[in-house]
Enzyme design. Structure first.
Site, PDB file in Angstrom:
ATOM      1  N   LYS A 151       1.438 -48.328 -17.696  1.00 53.21           N
ATOM      2  CA  LYS A 151       0.602 -48.241 -18.903  1.00 53.21           C
ATOM      3  C   LYS A 151       0.118 -49.629 -19.292  1.00 53.21           C
ATOM      4  O   LYS A 151       0.913 -50.553 -19.487  1.00 53.21           O
ATOM      5  CB  LYS A 151       1.419 -47.671 -20.065  1.00 53.21           C
ATOM      6  CG  LYS A 151       1.161 -46.193 -20.284  1.00 53.21           C
ATOM      7  CD  LYS A 151       2.078 -45.662 -21.326  1.00 53.21           C
ATOM      8  CE  LYS A 151       1.319 -45.092 -22.500  1.00 53.21           C
ATOM      9  NZ  LYS A 151       2.206 -44.427 -23.444  1.00 53.21           N
TER      10      LYS A 151
HETATM   11  O1  LIG Z   1       0.863 -42.554 -24.789  1.00 57.30           O
HETATM   12  C1  LIG Z   1       1.229 -42.014 -25.780  1.00 57.30           C
HETATM   13  C2  LIG Z   1       1.147 -42.629 -27.083  1.00 57.30           C
HETATM   14  O2  LIG Z   1       1.866 -43.793 -27.044  1.00 57.30           O
HETATM   15  C3  LIG Z   1       1.613 -41.713 -28.144  1.00 57.30           C
HETATM   16  O3  LIG Z   1       1.017 -40.469 -27.937  1.00 57.30           O
HETATM   17  C4  LIG Z   1       1.339 -42.225 -29.526  1.00 57.30           C
HETATM   18  O4  LIG Z   1       1.573 -41.241 -30.461  1.00 57.30           O
HETATM   19  P1  LIG Z   1       1.734 -41.506 -32.038  1.00 57.30           P
HETATM   20  O5  LIG Z   1       0.407 -41.850 -32.593  1.00 57.30           O
HETATM   21  O6  LIG Z   1       2.243 -40.232 -32.567  1.00 57.30           O
HETATM   22  O7  LIG Z   1       2.672 -42.644 -32.154  1.00 57.30           O
END
Ligand SMILES: O=C[C@H](O)[C@H](O)COP(=O)(O)O
Ligand SMILES: O=P(O)(O)OC[C@H]1O[C@](O)(CO)[C@@H](O)[C@@H]1O
Length: 955
Positions: A151
């Site tokens: 990521k």
């Molecule tokens: O890759 C996934 C993200 O980090 C995650 O969905 C973020 O979600 P949130 O906005 O609920 O923290």
């Protein structure tokens, strides 16, 4: 049937139905118990789960609490000495690999379209392209699973890293995408990365990427703005209300529309023909934050072909329970455009919001990562127990609050990482970054361990009885701690450390050793320092008389490469030459060869000692947040106490078994911080007293040796803490931990220096005394006599000297008592009194100076320093001349009963010592310091006794 349709079948389960619409449900969560209990596998088998994403917040929730990870943490700590960051990464990689294994069948069945597990690069790198690329590469190799996605944030700096990673064949999940414009850059990066591969004739098949478009967070921000405007009575209240909970999905739909255009483009076609897979849009941040909306709003509303939705566990369950599956993503695109243009018309700043969300997103992950690493570091310290030293702070409330604020500021500014990266702007922005090799020297020394062990064996084999180290300051004080703390070791020489030009003291050392069985260690970083040079000349001459031509084989040197001492050693046929690191200053050199060589000579257990030092290094690592970082905590207490509370007298008391640590600490603290009129004034070994003998200018550091504590010290410190004095207690469970503390105090000093705002690595004012001394010794060499020097008063055995200004202030009295009274009367609250004795430093004189300083402390309620010259000139001397002008100095000199020649020079050691005292006095006076010299004529013992009485009467 497309790959997305594989695994359909359970008509009643909305999660499974998603496949028919081309959407892959991934889980936005990872935790060891999930994988180990078979829960993850069950989700794959029963719900058609096709991937897993993690992020720093998710790992924080997983690892930061509970006991899931404890067994592995304990096992790692039993095997290795690691920092919190390495610990986290080892745990994370374990989890990612385990999840990747569970998902591998999906990866295989879907022909590499699904079945991925994502691991995020460190959030601290979100603004650093090069570092992100390196980290992506490192993690990719470390995990070693084909169905891994790295990521990378879709920031301006992240996009080129995405391109580079893709070009290297690394699967990428681009995270933190909020705006169409950022998404477009990421799409371009993906395509360009693949094109790069093609142009190099490399395959583009099987490389996967998703672009994580964050949804719910946009509504959270926009809806907040809407609510505020409605509450403020906005005229467009109705229209605004109509947009609540709509903008995020509309924004996502626009991104999807853009994607559709891309995959239809001839440019993409070329890549597709070569076997490339499209970069799918992944809907992230899909849990509903506003409880007035449907709990599956961001799943229901974003279903469409060739997409992914990464869903947190609760939403996953909700969707299984009552999700509605339909092609919503492609429905009513004009409606989505209307929402966006309506938002614009109403002045809702979507661009501003998405920009803010990127910044907040990065910050949020940094915060989560800090919390995670902090929790791991705390756990690590707890599990290590007595293997590491333990610090307890007893601070008055106001100081405590200020220290906490400082630690938080260090955290938000990423200062620990900046320090490790050598960011000179932490200090004065000059050359500080060039002086930080001490940060990693322990790792180098461990790699070179066999070199030291072989040398150690050779020393043993040669059967030396004594070893005499000749050096000053950083080249002698560390070895002295080692000699004093660890004592004599069977089969190895007794290690003595000589750092004086006092002829009597030199003679004392000479009497203690058997020259024919002595190894001399000439220790000088610069190789040009006067004392080690003339001491070498003297002992070389003496040894030659005994050893003849073999004399060189009894000498070794530790010096920096290219120094004058290296030349001397080569010319004189020294047995060995060990080299220091040019990027380590003297006072930070104890863990380099300057400490290791004498430790080897003395037969100390090098590996164990270095491992202790390594624990110090790892506990202060870049990955350890300030509040859990022992070096930063200590440095913050010292720095903040001095900067904001006038508590700049760092009063160091150590248990008897490690008492000499204070002498080493004195140099480290004083020479590092005492400059530009600022600094910490170390007060070493001043016997601990009752709370009422102290002013309000102290911080107490108690180095307590738990294996051999002193009950009297314990009681005294308890009383100080009780009385509200700031007390830092550092518990060493065994002597070996002085090595851990060496590192920690070096780190703390660097931190305190940053807080005070000085360059912690130079010593600008030391040179001045050396120049004055040189003038005097040169004059002696030319004329055969010292320049005239007249006392301004005499009384019995005492002659009093001072520069005209100081003399004028003291001349009113003619008796010793009156002069001393006048001198000490110049000291007020917040000042300190330093006794600078240029006499033999033996048990009797040390007891004498201790007694006198205590009478001064108790009489004046001031901090006192008890120093021997010229040794202190290479240690605390910097702060006395360059630090705050709060010192009241008294030089004590004597007639030399013994004098010794300096081979090759007209001057003697006695002359050198005199020149050093005069030179230093000159500079102290020139810096406007309150200074007085008392010279004792005749018998030293009785003279000291009389002086003690006069001082006691004067205070
Ligand atoms: O890759 C996934 C993200 O980090 C995650 O969905 C973020 O979600 P949130 O906005 O609920 O923290
Ligand atoms: O190791 P060297 O170069 O002889 O220097 C000895 C000491 O002298 C100083 O330079 C001060 O004069 C210290 O910083 C240093 O530790």
């Amino acid at each position: 049937m497309t790959a997305y349709e594989a695994g359909t079948g359970d008509a009643a389960n909305p999660l499974k139905q998603l496949a028919r619409h081309g959407q892959s449900p991934w889980l936005d969560f990872i935790q060891r118990s999930y994988t180990e209990s078979g829960k993850l596998k069950k989700l794959v088998e029963e719900d058609g789960l096709k991937g897993v994403t993690s992020n720093p917040s998710i790992f924080q929730k997983a690892m930061g609490h509970g006991t899931d990870y404890d067994p592995q943490i304990r096992q790692i700590l039993a095997d290795r000495i690691v920092d919190a960051g390495t610990l986290y990464e080892t745990l994370a990689i374990h989890d990612i690999r385990a999840a990747a294994k569970v998902l591998h069948p999906v990866y295989a069945q879907t022909a590499k379209v699904d079945g991925y597990v994502s691991l995020e690069v460190s959030p601290y790198l979100a603004r650093d392209t090069k570092a992100t690329i390196a980290e992506a590469r490192r993690l990719w190799i470390a995990v070693g699973a084909p169905n891994l996605m790295i990521k990378i944030p879709g920031t301006d700096e992240g996009a080129p890293a995405v391109q580079a990673a893709i070009a290297e064949g690394i699967n990428v999940n681009v995270t933190l995408l909020f705006s169409l414009s950022a998404y477009k850059k990421v799409v371009e990066a993906y395509i360009a990365g693949l094109e790069e591969r093609l142009s190099r004739g490399e395959s583009v098949k099987g490389i996967a990427s998703v672009a994580s478009f964050f949804v719910s967070r946009i509504d959270v921000k926009i809806d907040k703005e809407i609510d505020a405007r409605i509450a403020a009575g906005d005229r467009e209240a109705e229209s605004l209300r109509g947009l609540r909970g709509k903008v995020a999905i509309a924004n996502a739909k626009q991104a999807y529309e853009y994607w559709q255009g891309i995959v239809r483009s001839p440019r993409w076609k070329k890549l597709a023909d070569a076997g490339a897979m499209p970069q799918r849009l992944l809907w992230a941040s899909t849990s509903t934050k506003d409880k007035t909306f449907s709990d599956v709003l961001y799943v229901d509303g974003l279903i469409g072909p060739e997409t992914v939705n990464t869903i947190p566990p609760a939403t996953f369950d909700d969707f299984r329970d009552h999700g509605r599956v339909a092609d919503t993503l492609t429905q009513d695109l004009p409606g989505a455009h209307r929402v966006i243009s309506e938002a614009r018309r109403l002045g809702l700043d979507l661009d501003g919001v998405t920009r803010t969300l990127v910044t907040e997103g990065v910050r949020g992950f940094e915060d989560a990562f800090d919390a995670l690493l902090g929790a791991i570091a705390a756990k690590q310290a707890a599990f290590l127990g007595n293997k590491v030293t333990k610090t307890t702070l007893n601070l008055p409330a106001s100081l405590d609050t200020a220290v906490r604020e400082e630690l938080e500021a260090w955290r938000t500014k990423g200062n620990v990482r900046r320090l490790w990266a050598g960011d000179a702007t932490l200090w004065t922005g000059r050359d500080e970054g060039n002086w930080l090799k001490w940060l990693t020297i322990v790792d180098d020394q461990l790699l070179a361990l066999s070199k030291f062990e072989e040398f150690q064996a050779e020393v043993k084999a040669r059967g030396f009885r004594d070893a005499l180290l000749l050096g000053m300051g950083g080249s002698s004080l560390g070895p002295e701690v080692l000699a004093q703390t660890f004592g004599k070791h069977e089969g190895f020489p007794h290690l003595y450390v000589l750092d004086s030009t006092d002829p009597q003291q030199i003679r004392d050392f000479q009497d203690r050793i058997d020259i024919s069985r002595t190894l001399f260690i000439v220790s000088s970083k610069s190789g040009g320092t006067l004392e080690p040079n003339i001491l070498k000349a003297y002992f070389f001459d003496q040894a030659k008389k005994v050893l003849g031509d073999k004399v060189g084989s009894h000498f070794i040197t530790v010096t920096d490469p290219g120094s004058h001492m290296e030349d001397v050693a080569k010319k004189d046929g020294f047995w060995k030459i060990f080299y220091g690191e040019k990027q380590i200053g003297g006072r930070y050199s104890v863990l380099s060869d300057f400490g290791l060589v004498p430790a080897a000579v003395a037969g100390l257990p090098l590996k164990l000692l270095l491992e202790s030092a390594l624990r110090g290094e790892k506990s202060c690592a870049a990955s350890v947040p300030p509040a859990q970082n022992p070096g930063v905590v200590l440095g913050s207490v010292l720095g903040v106490a001095a900067r904001d509370f006038g508590r700049d007298k760092v009063t160091i008391i150590a248990s008897p078994g490690i008492y000499d640590m204070g002498a080493w600490l004195e140099q480290l603290l004083a020479e590092s911080t005492g400059k530009d009129g600022k600094g910490l004034i170390p007060i070493d070994d001043e016997t601990i007293g009752k709370p009422d003998v102290y002013g309000k200018d102290r911080v107490f550091a108690y180095l307590r040796l738990a294996e051999d504590p002193c009950p009297r010290q314990d009681a005294a410190f308890a009383a100080l803490a009780e009385a509200g004095e700031p007390v830092v207690t550092i518990e060493l469970h065994e002597r070996r931990q002085v090595l851990e503390e060496f590192f920690r105090w070096e780190f703390a000093t660097a931190v305190a220096g940053s807080i005070i705002g000085i360059n912690a690595f130079n010593q600008p004012d030391v040179e001045a005394s050396k120049i004055e001394t040189k003038k005097i010794t040169n004059a002696y060499n030319e004329t055969g006599k010292l320049p005239p020097y007249e006392p301004f008063a005499k009384d019995g055995p005492f002659a009093f000297y001072a520069d005209p200004k100081n003399a004028a202030a003291l001349k009113a009295g003619t008796t010793a008592e009156a002069i001393l009274k006048a001198h000490f009367a110049r000291a007020g609250a917040g000042d300190y009194v330093a006794l600078l004795a240029y006499i033999d430093r033996d048990t009797a004189t040390r007891e004498w100076i201790q007694k006198v300083r205590l009478s001064v402390r108790d009489g004046l309620k001031l901090a006192t320093a008890a120093e021997f010259g010229p040794r202190f000139q290479h240690s605390t001397g910097q702060a006395y001349k360059g630090g705050p002008n709060t010192g009241v100095f008294m030089q004590i000199t004597c007639d030399d009963v013994v004098n010794l020649p300096v081979p090759g020079e007209k001057y003697t050691f006695g002359i050198v010592k005199e020149a050093q005292a005069r030179g230093d006095m000159e500079v102290l006076a020139e810096r406007g310091r309150r200074v007085l010299r008392v010279h004792i004529h005749g018998d030293l013992k009785s003279g000291l006794e009389k002086l003690a009485q006069a001082i006691s009467a004067a205070v």
